[in-house]
Design a protein around this motif. Structure first.
Motif, PDB file in Angstrom:
ATOM      1  N   ILE A   1      78.581  56.109  95.719  1.00 15.40           N
ATOM      2  CA  ILE A   1      79.194  57.368  95.266  1.00 15.40           C
ATOM      3  C   ILE A   1      78.132  58.243  94.605  1.00 15.40           C
ATOM      4  N   ILE A   2      77.227  57.629  93.825  1.00 15.44           N
ATOM      5  CA  ILE A   2      76.141  58.430  93.226  1.00 15.44           C
ATOM      6  C   ILE A   2      75.338  59.115  94.349  1.00 15.44           C
ATOM      7  N   ILE A   3      74.972  58.334  95.371  1.00 22.83           N
ATOM      8  CA  ILE A   3      74.160  58.894  96.473  1.00 22.83           C
ATOM      9  C   ILE A   3      74.903  60.064  97.136  1.00 22.83           C
ATOM     10  N   ALA A   4      76.191  59.852  97.401  1.00 26.57           N
ATOM     11  CA  ALA A   4      76.964  60.901  98.090  1.00 26.57           C
ATOM     12  C   ALA A   4      77.105  62.144  97.223  1.00 26.57           C
ATOM     13  N   ALA A   5      77.221  61.945  95.900  1.00 25.23           N
ATOM     14  CA  ALA A   5      77.578  63.059  95.014  1.00 25.23           C
ATOM     15  C   ALA A   5      76.405  63.969  94.666  1.00 25.23           C
ATOM     16  N   VAL A   6      75.185  63.481  94.875  1.00 23.74           N
ATOM     17  CA  VAL A   6      74.007  64.212  94.412  1.00 23.74           C
ATOM     18  C   VAL A   6      73.929  65.625  95.016  1.00 23.74           C
ATOM     19  N   LEU A   7      74.282  65.764  96.308  1.00 20.56           N
ATOM     20  CA  LEU A   7      74.217  67.087  96.952  1.00 20.56           C
ATOM     21  C   LEU A   7      75.612  67.707  97.115  1.00 20.56           C
ATOM     22  N   ALA A   8      76.620  67.110  96.466  1.00 22.12           N
ATOM     23  CA  ALA A   8      77.980  67.657  96.602  1.00 22.12           C
ATOM     24  C   ALA A   8      78.113  68.941  95.784  1.00 22.12           C
ATOM     25  N   GLU A   9      79.184  69.647  96.079  1.00 24.66           N
ATOM     26  CA  GLU A   9      79.435  70.867  95.323  1.00 24.66           C
ATOM     27  C   GLU A   9      80.174  70.486  94.046  1.00 24.66           C
ATOM     28  N   GLY A  10      79.596  70.810  92.891  1.00 21.25           N
ATOM     29  CA  GLY A  10      80.291  70.544  91.626  1.00 21.25           C
ATOM     30  C   GLY A  10      79.999  69.164  91.062  1.00 21.25           C
ATOM     31  N   ARG A  11      80.818  68.765  90.089  1.00 22.50           N
ATOM     32  CA  ARG A  11      80.539  67.562  89.294  1.00 22.50           C
ATOM     33  C   ARG A  11      81.398  66.371  89.732  1.00 22.50           C
ATOM     34  N   THR A  12      80.760  65.230  89.822  1.00 24.92           N
ATOM     35  CA  THR A  12      81.480  63.978  90.097  1.00 24.92           C
ATOM     36  C   THR A  12      81.383  63.092  88.859  1.00 24.92           C
TER      37      THR A  12
END
Ligand code: EPU
Length: 431
Positions: A171-182
């Motif tokens: 999830i960390i890997i996926a979230a790094v370039l996501a839009e907004g905050r995880t």
């Protein structure tokens, strides 16, 4: 077929250098897919799992260059998500990190179901839950196919139902370039999670709180190239600590972070082993007979499940009755049958093993049932009287760099027999 042949009974003496952490490296290599530029990774362990992952990256179009045996430069500028070497993916657990990195970079992913050691059921529902929460549709068959409408993940709040190293890292890997905050709650806290976050942050990501049970990731638009050195392997270090405890002798284990070894150190001291801590090394000494101890494996900072078989081999030789409780995996006692062939007295009931320590183990023909089980058989063979042969050593080579060479330097009488030439050339050809 390759095997180890061990002539047991020698005490271990000398110094051993620990390599980079396997379980950090196997996440960092797939995460390199997110980096827009050249990413140089140092202190990379030379093990078959990292070589396999580098081949998979190449099959996706990355340029992989070995600078020296423990330094690699990876350029994923022209990489894609499709057409990976699916046979290699199928053989390795950590291939699931490509789901996170492909979704993060391309908004679409295709991987096989992961392979790796078999400890009973190894579900990936928490990985899927995380990707779903960030907007991906995920289909799990023999393959994992995932896609985000609009091709960019969006930040989400994710509570993990189970503390999972893999789901936290994915999830960390996926979230790094996501839009907004995880925000990941009930996250795993292992040192390799902190290492992954430090790697990503050094390339421009914004990951905070890794090493605690709440990790916050603020998505960024791009990661830039850079250089990162992987932390030392906590479990490799613990394995040499256990080997010294089982065989007796005195070994200086160098290139470690002693804090990461705290729970192993504490348990070995309880068993009568002397452990002296220095800034980047630990000195382990054992003279008298080992004493019994109880072990319960738990997520970090608890006692690591990945050290359970190696300590089990030590307890088989300890004075008194020990109880081991496996708190992470359903079935991590396959090594017990092999240890029994050497004279160990261990009864298993579900997740609990009761070990009646014996004074000596005797050499036997045994198999490595998985990576850490294999390490346990080597430890038992080194401590036993007579000759032990260990089969299926490809499991061991997945996670221990130069295991035989390092043990030989400590005085262990261990050799590889019937070695075909090809596998030994892996490291040289990996680029
Ligand atoms: N779990 C779920 N759902 C999930 C994921 C996990 O229920 O979606 C459960 C598992 O069944 C298990 C527990 O959660 O009971 C912990 O599993 P975790 O996800 O933490 O394990 P993993 O990520 O698959 C990694 C290491 C293992 C190590 C475990 C626990 C890698 C590639 N593997 O596996 O390492 O045992 O964490 O620390 O990082 C080894 O190195 O020998 C090894 C097996």
């Amino acid at each position: 077929m390759e095997k180890y042949r061990i002539n047991g009974g020698s005490r271990l003496h000398g110094e051993v250098e620990i390599s980079g952490a396997k379980n950090a490296a196997v996440a960092i290599i797939p995460a390199a897919l997110l980096v827009d530029g050249v990413c140089r990774i140092e202190n990379l362990p030379q093990i078959s799992d990292t070589v396999t992952l580098l081949y998979i990256l190449e099959s996706l179009g990355a340029t992989v260059r070995m600078i020296n045996p423990s330094t690699v430069e990876i350029d994923c500028s022209h990489a894609t998500w499709n057409g990976a070497d699916y046979d290699r993916m199928r053989g390795i657990r950590a291939s699931y990190y490509f789901v996170g990195s492909m979704l993060g970079r391309f908004g679409i992913a295709r991987t096989t179901m992961p392979g790796g050691c078999n400890f009973g059921v190894r579900p990936i529902d928490q990985h899927v839950k995380g990707m779903n929460a960030m907007g991906a549709d995920v289909q799990v068959t023999d393959f994992i196919d995932a896609e985000v409408p609009g091709r960019r993940l969006r930040g989400a709040s994710i509570y993990l139902d189970k503390v999972s190293v893999g789901a936290t890292m994915n999830i960390i890997i996926a979230a790094v370039l996501a839009e907004g905050r995880t925000v990941i709650e009930n996250a795993a806290r292992e040192p390799h999670i902190v290492d992954l976050a430090n790697f990503l942050n050094s390339m421009g990501a914004d990951v905070r709180g890794a090493g605690t049970d709440t990790v916050k990731i603020n998505g960024v638009d791009r990661l830039h190239g850079g250089t990162y050195a992987i932390i030392p392997d906590q479990i490799e270090a613990g394995t040499y600590m256990a080997a010294t405890a089982a065989c007796g002798g005195e070994v200086l284990i160098r290139n470690v972070i002693p804090k990461h070894l705290d729970c192993i150190t504490a348990k070995l001291r309880e068993m009568g082993v002397t452990v002296e801590e220095y800034p980047e090394s630990v000195l382990v000494r054992r003279d008298g007979r080992l004493r019994r101890a109880n072990i319960k494996t738990q997520p970090y900072p608890g006692f690591p499940t990945d050290m359970q078989p190696q300590i089990g081999a030590c307890l088989a030789l300890a004075q008194g009755t020990s109880v081991i409780t496996e708190g992470v995996w359903d079935n991590r006692y396959k090594y017990v049958n092999e240890l029994r062939k050497m004279g160990a007295q261990i009864q298993v009931d579900g997740r609990v093993a009761v070990v009646e320590g014996v004074e000596t183990l005797n050499g036997a023909s045994v198999a490595a049932c998985d990576l850490r089980a294999g390490a346990a058989m080597v430890i038992a063979g080194l401590a036993a009287q007579g000759i032990t042969t260990v089969e299926d050593i490809h499991f061991i080579e997945r996670g221990y760099q130069e295991f035989v060479g390092k043990l030989q330097l400590l005085g262990g009488d261990i050799h590889i027999i019937d070695v075909p030439e090809e596998p030994r050339r892996w490291a040289a050809n990996a680029g």
